[in-house]
Design an enzyme around this catalytic site. Structure first.
Site, PDB file in Angstrom:
ATOM      1  CE  LYS A 153     -67.004 -27.409  -5.933  1.00 55.20           C
ATOM      2  NZ  LYS A 153     -67.226 -28.648  -5.202  1.00 55.20           N
TER       3      LYS A 153
HETATM    4  C1  LIG Z   1     -66.023 -31.649  -0.334  1.00 56.81           C
HETATM    5  C2  LIG Z   1     -67.279 -30.867  -0.415  1.00 56.81           C
HETATM    6  N1  LIG Z   1     -67.827 -30.391   0.710  1.00 56.81           N
HETATM    7  C3  LIG Z   1     -68.969 -29.678   0.690  1.00 56.81           C
HETATM    8  C4  LIG Z   1     -69.633 -29.424  -0.493  1.00 56.81           C
HETATM    9  C5  LIG Z   1     -70.898 -28.609  -0.499  1.00 56.81           C
HETATM   10  O1  LIG Z   1     -70.635 -27.342  -1.005  1.00 56.81           O
HETATM   11  P1  LIG Z   1     -71.757 -26.501  -1.763  1.00 56.81           P
HETATM   12  O2  LIG Z   1     -72.950 -26.501  -0.889  1.00 56.81           O
HETATM   13  O3  LIG Z   1     -71.177 -25.154  -1.917  1.00 56.81           O
HETATM   14  O4  LIG Z   1     -72.017 -27.188  -3.039  1.00 56.81           O
HETATM   15  C6  LIG Z   1     -69.104 -29.910  -1.685  1.00 56.81           C
HETATM   16  C7  LIG Z   1     -69.782 -29.657  -2.957  1.00 56.81           C
HETATM   17  O5  LIG Z   1     -69.321 -28.978  -3.785  1.00 56.81           O
HETATM   18  C8  LIG Z   1     -67.893 -30.634  -1.655  1.00 56.81           C
HETATM   19  O6  LIG Z   1     -67.358 -31.115  -2.782  1.00 56.81           O
END
Ligand SMILES: Cc1ncc(COP(=O)(O)O)c(C=O)c1O
Length: 324
Positions: free
Chosen positions: A159
């Protein structure tokens, strides 16, 4: 969701006033996107404030940092405590939580190794990301003309701030074209994810979501929803999702910390199912909101209470009332 401009921000172990939480313009992260971050939520529950899957979020932060060779002297428990300390310092009942690790101020070559790894944790109020109405009515999305990052370019499993340049292109295109969100395909033309959400489809009573190999972030909400769907007796599969499987699905929904569980009622103006929230989406949405809001037993151990003593006191009181 304008910022209040007040409150405390955790910076390298110190709580500083919001207005003083600044970094230098020459910081590496500003020029080269050299940051990794998290987004988690703290909910107000009947037993007090509780963070949802805080351990999983902070673990993912550590792994994102590992991919980018960033070292920071804080273990998992230290990260969790820092988040809890920041929530307590701000006396927030519920909030969105944003920890970030970034390359700071030293020099501005592309090589990040010369720059320090700094960290911060900030909090703010963040309601329903795609709108409260979308949670019930569903929302309209388009397939983005931008693909998600190809494998072996920018790692989708991290991330990282840099990945959000791609997300911003997807989001801006969607908004400009009159949609709330864009769904990106991977470079092979299969469904990947939204600009900030993972995606699910429902077909003939089973639930499908693209695998990690489809250039997705391994979402913690995605993992939670797969678990809840299995708990409810649905068959769940991580499977390649062709674009046309979205158009022909009985139900489509997106999930994420910000978006929570949001139904999709159309893709590229093609109506999905009956054009409104479907029954399996609704069941999973209910199961998700019941867990995060502490309305059901936390059987998976997903809640970390900000004030554990208060939570256990309230549990004892509830048990005593129940026993009467
Ligand atoms: C690109 C992306 N995909 C998926 C998610 C979902 O991830 P999470 O459920 O861990 O927030 C996020 C959110 O942070 C994201 O930015």
């Amino acid at each position: 969701m304008a910022f209040p401009g007040t409150g405390k921000i955790w910076m390298n172990g110190k709580l500083v006033e919001w207005k003083d939480a600044t970094i230098h313009i020459a910081s590496h992260v500003i020029h080269y996107g050299s940051g990794v971050f998290e987004g988690a939520r703290c909910y107000a529950t009947p037993r007090g404030s509780a963070c949802f899957r805080l351990d999983a979020h902070m673990r993912r932060l550590q792994l994102s940092a590992k991919i980018y060779r960033m070292e920071y002297d804080l273990d998992l428990a230290g990260w969790e405590n820092a988040v809890l300390e920041t929530i307590r310092a701000n006396a927030m009942k519920s909030c969105y939580i944003r920890p970030i690790l970034y390359r700071g101020y030293e020099s501005l070559g592309v090589n990040p190794f010369t720059c320090p790894v700094d960290a911060a944790i900030m909090l703010w109020d963040w309601g329903a990301y795609l709108g409260k109405e979308a949670l019930e009515e569903g929302t309209d999305v388009k397939i983005a003309s931008w693909a998600r990052m190809a494998p072996n370019t920018l790692p989708a499993m991290a991330k990282s701030s840099a990945n959000y340049a791609n997300s911003a292109l997807i989001k801006m295109e969607a908004i400009t074209d009159g949609y709330s969100e864009g769904i990106a395909l991977d470079v092979y033309g299969n469904v990947s994810e939204g600009s900030g959400q993972n995606i699910f489809i429902v077909r003939d009573g089973s639930v499908y979501t693209p695998p990690l190999g489809s250039s997705i972030l391994g979402g913690i909400t995605r993992d939670s929803v797969m678990t809840l769907a299995r708990d409810l007796g649905y068959t769940v599969a991580e499977s390649i999702v062709p674009r046309e499987a979205l158009y022909t699905a009985d139900e489509v929904f997106v999930v994420g910390t910000a978006a929570e569980v949001t139904p999709i009622r159309s893709v590229d103006k093609i109506k999905i199912g009956a054009g409104r929230r479907g029954p399996i989406t609704e069941a999973l949405q209910r199961a998700f909101f019941d867990v995060v809001n502490g309305r059901v037993a936390d059987t998976h151990g997903w809640l970390t209470y900000v004030y554990p003593e208060e939570a256990s006191l309230r549990s004892q009181q509830a048990a005593a009332i129940h026993a009467r």
